[in-house]
Motif scaffolding. Structure first.
Motif, PDB file in Angstrom:
ATOM      1  N   SER A 220     -28.932 -18.147  -8.234  1.00 41.89           N
ATOM      2  CA  SER A 220     -27.816 -17.328  -7.762  1.00 41.89           C
ATOM      3  C   SER A 220     -27.916 -17.213  -6.243  1.00 41.89           C
ATOM      4  N   SER A 221     -26.775 -16.992  -5.600  1.00 43.44           N
ATOM      5  CA  SER A 221     -26.758 -16.935  -4.139  1.00 43.44           C
ATOM      6  C   SER A 221     -27.344 -15.638  -3.594  1.00 43.44           C
ATOM      7  N   LYS A 222     -27.358 -14.596  -4.413  1.00 38.59           N
ATOM      8  CA  LYS A 222     -27.893 -13.304  -3.990  1.00 38.59           C
ATOM      9  C   LYS A 222     -28.845 -12.780  -5.053  1.00 38.59           C
ATOM     10  N   PRO A 223     -29.787 -11.934  -4.655  1.00 40.28           N
ATOM     11  CA  PRO A 223     -30.671 -11.321  -5.656  1.00 40.28           C
ATOM     12  C   PRO A 223     -29.871 -10.475  -6.643  1.00 40.28           C
ATOM     13  N   LEU A 224     -30.333 -10.451  -7.873  1.00 41.77           N
ATOM     14  CA  LEU A 224     -29.715  -9.609  -8.898  1.00 41.77           C
ATOM     15  C   LEU A 224     -30.381  -8.244  -8.884  1.00 41.77           C
TER      16      LEU A 224
ATOM     17  N   THR B 218     -36.322 -15.197 -11.165  1.00 44.77           N
ATOM     18  CA  THR B 218     -37.466 -15.421 -10.287  1.00 44.77           C
ATOM     19  C   THR B 218     -37.542 -14.321  -9.247  1.00 44.77           C
ATOM     20  N   THR B 219     -38.729 -14.078  -8.755  1.00 42.56           N
ATOM     21  CA  THR B 219     -38.917 -13.143  -7.649  1.00 42.56           C
ATOM     22  C   THR B 219     -38.970 -13.903  -6.321  1.00 42.56           C
ATOM     23  N   HIS B 220     -38.830 -15.222  -6.362  1.00 42.14           N
ATOM     24  CA  HIS B 220     -38.902 -16.050  -5.165  1.00 42.14           C
ATOM     25  C   HIS B 220     -37.520 -16.308  -4.574  1.00 42.14           C
ATOM     26  N   ASP B 221     -37.449 -16.328  -3.254  1.00 35.07           N
ATOM     27  CA  ASP B 221     -36.207 -16.666  -2.559  1.00 35.07           C
ATOM     28  C   ASP B 221     -36.022 -18.182  -2.640  1.00 35.07           C
TER      29      ASP B 221
ATOM     30  N   MET C   1     -20.536 -13.917  -9.582  1.00 34.37           N
ATOM     31  CA  MET C   1     -21.777 -14.530  -9.189  1.00 34.37           C
ATOM     32  C   MET C   1     -21.477 -15.897  -8.580  1.00 34.37           C
ATOM     33  N   LYS C   2     -22.188 -16.217  -7.533  1.00 32.43           N
ATOM     34  CA  LYS C   2     -22.076 -17.527  -6.901  1.00 32.43           C
ATOM     35  C   LYS C   2     -23.444 -18.183  -6.908  1.00 32.43           C
ATOM     36  N   PHE C   3     -23.441 -19.493  -6.703  1.00 32.25           N
ATOM     37  CA  PHE C   3     -24.678 -20.256  -6.729  1.00 32.25           C
ATOM     38  C   PHE C   3     -25.205 -20.505  -5.321  1.00 32.25           C
ATOM     39  N   HIS C   4     -26.511 -20.596  -5.214  1.00 34.30           N
ATOM     40  CA  HIS C   4     -27.206 -20.845  -3.950  1.00 34.30           C
ATOM     41  C   HIS C   4     -27.044 -22.306  -3.559  1.00 34.30           C
TER      42      HIS C   4
END
Length: 103
Positions: free
Chosen positions: A33-37, A62-65, A1-4
């Motif tokens: 997170s950088s990508k959705p799970l 979250t469901t938000h980008d 996992m990477k961070f946004h």
């Protein structure tokens, strides 16, 4: 996992995006997170050394980008600043788990 790349002002993300570090204070530390799970995916979070820290760590979904926050200042706190809005959920980890080396 990477961070946004979108994160709170008291967070530094390393060059590879795999480490988020708090610079100071207990607020303004929101990261994404950088990508959705994917549903039913498993992630691992490793807590590094921070001898000055006491308190709980909040983990959420979250469901938000995160890009929607790119030109705005993130709220200071996840709870209740984000969790009081639709599409955000977070819970504290027990304080005993928020120690160096916990995975």
């Amino acid at each position: 996992m990477k961070f946004h790349s979108v994160h709170g002002c008291n967070v530094v993300i390393d060059e590879g995006g795999s480490r988020a570090s708090r610079t100071s204070s207990f607020c303004d530390g929101i990261t994404f997170s950088s990508k959705p799970l994917s549903i039913n995916s498993r992630i691992s979070v490793h807590l590094g050394a921070n001898e000055d820290w006491t308190g709980a760590l909040r983990i959420g979904i979250t469901t938000h980008d995160p890009v929607t926050f790119a030109n705005k200042k993130l709220p200071r706190y996840v709870c209740p600043d984000l969790t009081s809005k639709a599409g955000f959920w977070a819970r504290p980890l027990p304080e005993a788990w928020a120690r160096n080396g916990t995975r």
